[in-house]
Design a protein around this motif. Structure first.
Motif, PDB file in Angstrom:
ATOM      1  N   GLY A 100       1.004  -1.475   0.373  1.00 57.73           N
ATOM      2  CA  GLY A 100      -0.012   0.043   0.175  1.00 57.73           C
ATOM      3  C   GLY A 100       0.314   0.795  -0.121  1.00 57.73           C
ATOM      4  N   GLY A 101       2.118   1.044   0.825  1.00 57.99           N
ATOM      5  CA  GLY A 101       3.191   2.893   0.453  1.00 57.99           C
ATOM      6  C   GLY A 101       3.734   2.523  -0.244  1.00 57.99           C
ATOM      7  N   LEU A 102       3.682   1.142  -1.594  1.00 66.17           N
ATOM      8  CA  LEU A 102       4.437   1.637  -2.777  1.00 66.17           C
ATOM      9  C   LEU A 102       3.623   2.619  -3.615  1.00 66.17           C
ATOM     10  N   ALA A 103       2.324   2.257  -3.641  1.00 64.06           N
ATOM     11  CA  ALA A 103       1.480   2.621  -4.253  1.00 64.06           C
ATOM     12  C   ALA A 103       0.925   3.282  -4.308  1.00 64.06           C
ATOM     13  N   ARG A 104       1.161   3.683  -2.949  1.00 60.93           N
ATOM     14  CA  ARG A 104       0.848   5.825  -2.103  1.00 60.93           C
ATOM     15  C   ARG A 104       2.105   6.473  -2.993  1.00 60.93           C
ATOM     16  N   LEU A 105       3.456   6.066  -3.545  1.00 61.07           N
ATOM     17  CA  LEU A 105       4.354   6.423  -3.275  1.00 61.07           C
ATOM     18  C   LEU A 105       3.952   6.315  -4.934  1.00 61.07           C
ATOM     19  N   GLY A 106       3.348   5.316  -5.545  1.00 64.71           N
ATOM     20  CA  GLY A 106       3.974   5.469  -7.072  1.00 64.71           C
ATOM     21  C   GLY A 106       4.847   4.894  -7.559  1.00 64.71           C
ATOM     22  N   ALA A 144      -0.185  -1.047 -12.062  1.00 63.74           N
ATOM     23  CA  ALA A 144      -2.178  -1.656 -11.361  1.00 63.74           C
ATOM     24  C   ALA A 144      -2.413  -2.284 -10.280  1.00 63.74           C
ATOM     25  N   CYS A 145      -1.303  -1.695  -9.097  1.00 63.78           N
ATOM     26  CA  CYS A 145      -1.588  -1.248  -8.497  1.00 63.78           C
ATOM     27  C   CYS A 145      -1.617  -0.093  -7.837  1.00 63.78           C
ATOM     28  N   HIS A 146      -2.976  -0.880  -6.688  1.00 60.74           N
ATOM     29  CA  HIS A 146      -3.334   1.160  -5.844  1.00 60.74           C
ATOM     30  C   HIS A 146      -3.745   0.806  -4.833  1.00 60.74           C
ATOM     31  N   GLU A 147      -3.744   1.504  -3.539  1.00 61.04           N
ATOM     32  CA  GLU A 147      -4.170   1.413  -2.536  1.00 61.04           C
ATOM     33  C   GLU A 147      -6.106   2.299  -2.466  1.00 61.04           C
ATOM     34  N   LEU A 148      -6.645   1.252  -1.577  1.00 58.08           N
ATOM     35  CA  LEU A 148      -7.932   1.522  -1.857  1.00 58.08           C
ATOM     36  C   LEU A 148      -8.106   1.723  -0.338  1.00 58.08           C
ATOM     37  N   THR A 149      -8.719   3.464  -0.195  1.00 56.96           N
ATOM     38  CA  THR A 149      -9.168   3.596   1.386  1.00 56.96           C
ATOM     39  C   THR A 149     -10.554   3.836   1.444  1.00 56.96           C
ATOM     40  N   VAL A 150     -11.291   2.798   2.581  1.00 52.42           N
ATOM     41  CA  VAL A 150     -12.828   2.590   2.989  1.00 52.42           C
ATOM     42  C   VAL A 150     -13.173   3.237   3.978  1.00 52.42           C
ATOM     43  N   PRO A 151     -14.258   3.994   4.419  1.00 49.74           N
ATOM     44  CA  PRO A 151     -13.860   4.123   6.041  1.00 49.74           C
ATOM     45  C   PRO A 151     -14.966   2.813   6.541  1.00 49.74           C
ATOM     46  N   GLY A 152     -14.454   2.770   7.804  1.00 49.95           N
ATOM     47  CA  GLY A 152     -15.638   1.572   8.131  1.00 49.95           C
ATOM     48  C   GLY A 152     -16.449   1.848   8.293  1.00 49.95           C
ATOM     49  N   VAL A 188     -11.047   5.244   8.864  1.00 51.84           N
ATOM     50  CA  VAL A 188     -10.439   5.211   7.188  1.00 51.84           C
ATOM     51  C   VAL A 188      -9.880   3.681   7.367  1.00 51.84           C
ATOM     52  N   ALA A 189      -9.641   3.112   6.592  1.00 47.39           N
ATOM     53  CA  ALA A 189      -8.695   1.502   6.457  1.00 47.39           C
ATOM     54  C   ALA A 189      -8.312   2.150   5.129  1.00 47.39           C
ATOM     55  N   ALA A 190      -7.410   1.415   4.891  1.00 50.17           N
ATOM     56  CA  ALA A 190      -6.590   1.648   3.336  1.00 50.17           C
ATOM     57  C   ALA A 190      -6.008  -0.259   3.152  1.00 50.17           C
ATOM     58  N   ARG A 191      -6.287  -0.963   1.583  1.00 57.19           N
ATOM     59  CA  ARG A 191      -5.658  -1.999   1.797  1.00 57.19           C
ATOM     60  C   ARG A 191      -5.101  -1.816   0.361  1.00 57.19           C
ATOM     61  N   PRO A 192      -4.108  -2.998  -0.515  1.00 53.31           N
ATOM     62  CA  PRO A 192      -3.679  -2.634  -1.459  1.00 53.31           C
ATOM     63  C   PRO A 192      -4.789  -3.569  -1.927  1.00 53.31           C
ATOM     64  N   VAL A 193      -4.625  -3.449  -3.878  1.00 55.37           N
ATOM     65  CA  VAL A 193      -5.742  -3.855  -4.820  1.00 55.37           C
ATOM     66  C   VAL A 193      -5.063  -4.094  -5.725  1.00 55.37           C
ATOM     67  N   ASN A 194      -5.135  -5.011  -7.287  1.00 55.48           N
ATOM     68  CA  ASN A 194      -4.948  -5.070  -8.256  1.00 55.48           C
ATOM     69  C   ASN A 194      -6.329  -5.041  -8.958  1.00 55.48           C
ATOM     70  N   VAL A 195      -5.694  -3.304  -9.992  1.00 55.86           N
ATOM     71  CA  VAL A 195      -7.162  -3.012 -10.701  1.00 55.86           C
ATOM     72  C   VAL A 195      -7.253  -3.507 -12.162  1.00 55.86           C
ATOM     73  N   LEU A 196      -7.916  -3.821 -12.791  1.00 52.94           N
ATOM     74  CA  LEU A 196      -8.336  -5.006 -13.797  1.00 52.94           C
ATOM     75  C   LEU A 196      -9.107  -4.071 -14.925  1.00 52.94           C
ATOM     76  N   ASP A 197      -8.105  -3.582 -15.856  1.00 51.86           N
ATOM     77  CA  ASP A 197      -9.035  -3.263 -17.181  1.00 51.86           C
ATOM     78  C   ASP A 197      -9.235  -4.284 -18.360  1.00 51.86           C
ATOM     79  N   SER A 198     -10.868  -4.359 -18.195  1.00 51.79           N
ATOM     80  CA  SER A 198     -10.912  -4.983 -19.515  1.00 51.79           C
ATOM     81  C   SER A 198     -12.022  -4.325 -20.176  1.00 51.79           C
ATOM     82  N   ASP A 199     -11.560  -4.863 -21.388  1.00 51.04           N
ATOM     83  CA  ASP A 199     -12.896  -4.162 -22.676  1.00 51.04           C
ATOM     84  C   ASP A 199     -13.093  -2.695 -22.189  1.00 51.04           C
ATOM     85  N   THR A 210     -12.000   5.632  -1.655  1.00 48.24           N
ATOM     86  CA  THR A 210     -10.514   6.259  -2.810  1.00 48.24           C
ATOM     87  C   THR A 210     -10.064   5.661  -3.226  1.00 48.24           C
ATOM     88  N   LEU A 211      -9.556   5.340  -4.906  1.00 51.80           N
ATOM     89  CA  LEU A 211      -8.323   4.529  -5.748  1.00 51.80           C
ATOM     90  C   LEU A 211      -7.299   5.440  -5.072  1.00 51.80           C
TER      91      LEU A 211
END
Length: 148
Positions: free
Chosen positions: A21-27, A32-40, A46-57, A82-83
């Motif tokens: 998540g820290g690496l994604a935050r820094l770019g 494809a790796c993003h830090e996803l933040t969402v309020p509990g 706010v909790a943060a998790r790394p996620v992979n964003v899949l681009d398809s069509d 927030t991504l």
């Protein structure tokens, strides 16, 4: 009792998520790796998790290879997240897909990132049968990214 996001991997998984998540935050993470933040949904924290964003069509998706985790439950309760990747940050809405819309996306996700998530998907691989993907679809939440 362990936190659902930590149920497989414990402290090592928590540290790994924080590092990625820290690496994604820094770019510095793969594009494809993003830090996803969402309020509990209960605490509002706010909790943060790394996620992979899949681009398809021309559409974008995120999935939870660990199943129904805390971040998934928080998204279901609120929908807006927030991504972030480097300096680029966007607030988006996540729309959960029905199980019958998931198999091809799950296969593509595993084709790209199966090596990262193999410990969490119970033997499912990009080469698994269509029947296996249909049977597994309910276990893996998949969300389409929509503008907020």
């Amino acid at each position: 009792m362990s936190h659902p996001d930590q149920s497989r991997g414990g402290r090592l998984l928590t540290l790994s998520n924080a590092a990625v998540g820290g690496l994604a935050r820094l770019g510095a993470a793969p594009r494809a790796c993003h830090e996803l933040t969402v309020p509990g949904r209960v605490s509002g924290r706010v909790a943060a998790r790394p996620v992979n964003v899949l681009d398809s069509d021309g559409r974008r998706f995120v999935m939870s290879p660990r199943g129904t985790t805390q971040w998934v439950q928080n998204v279901r309760a609120g929908g807006a997240v927030t991504l972030r990747h480097g300096r680029h940050s966007e607030t988006v809405r996540l729309v959960e897909l029905a199980d019958d819309a998931k198999p091809d996306l799950l296969r593509e996700y595993l084709r790209r990132w199966g090596w990262q998530v193999s410990a969490f998907v119970n033997g499912l691989t990009a080469d698994s049968s269509d029947a296996d993907f249909h049977a597994a679809a309910a276990r893996f939440p998949v969300f389409e990214i929509a503008t907020a």
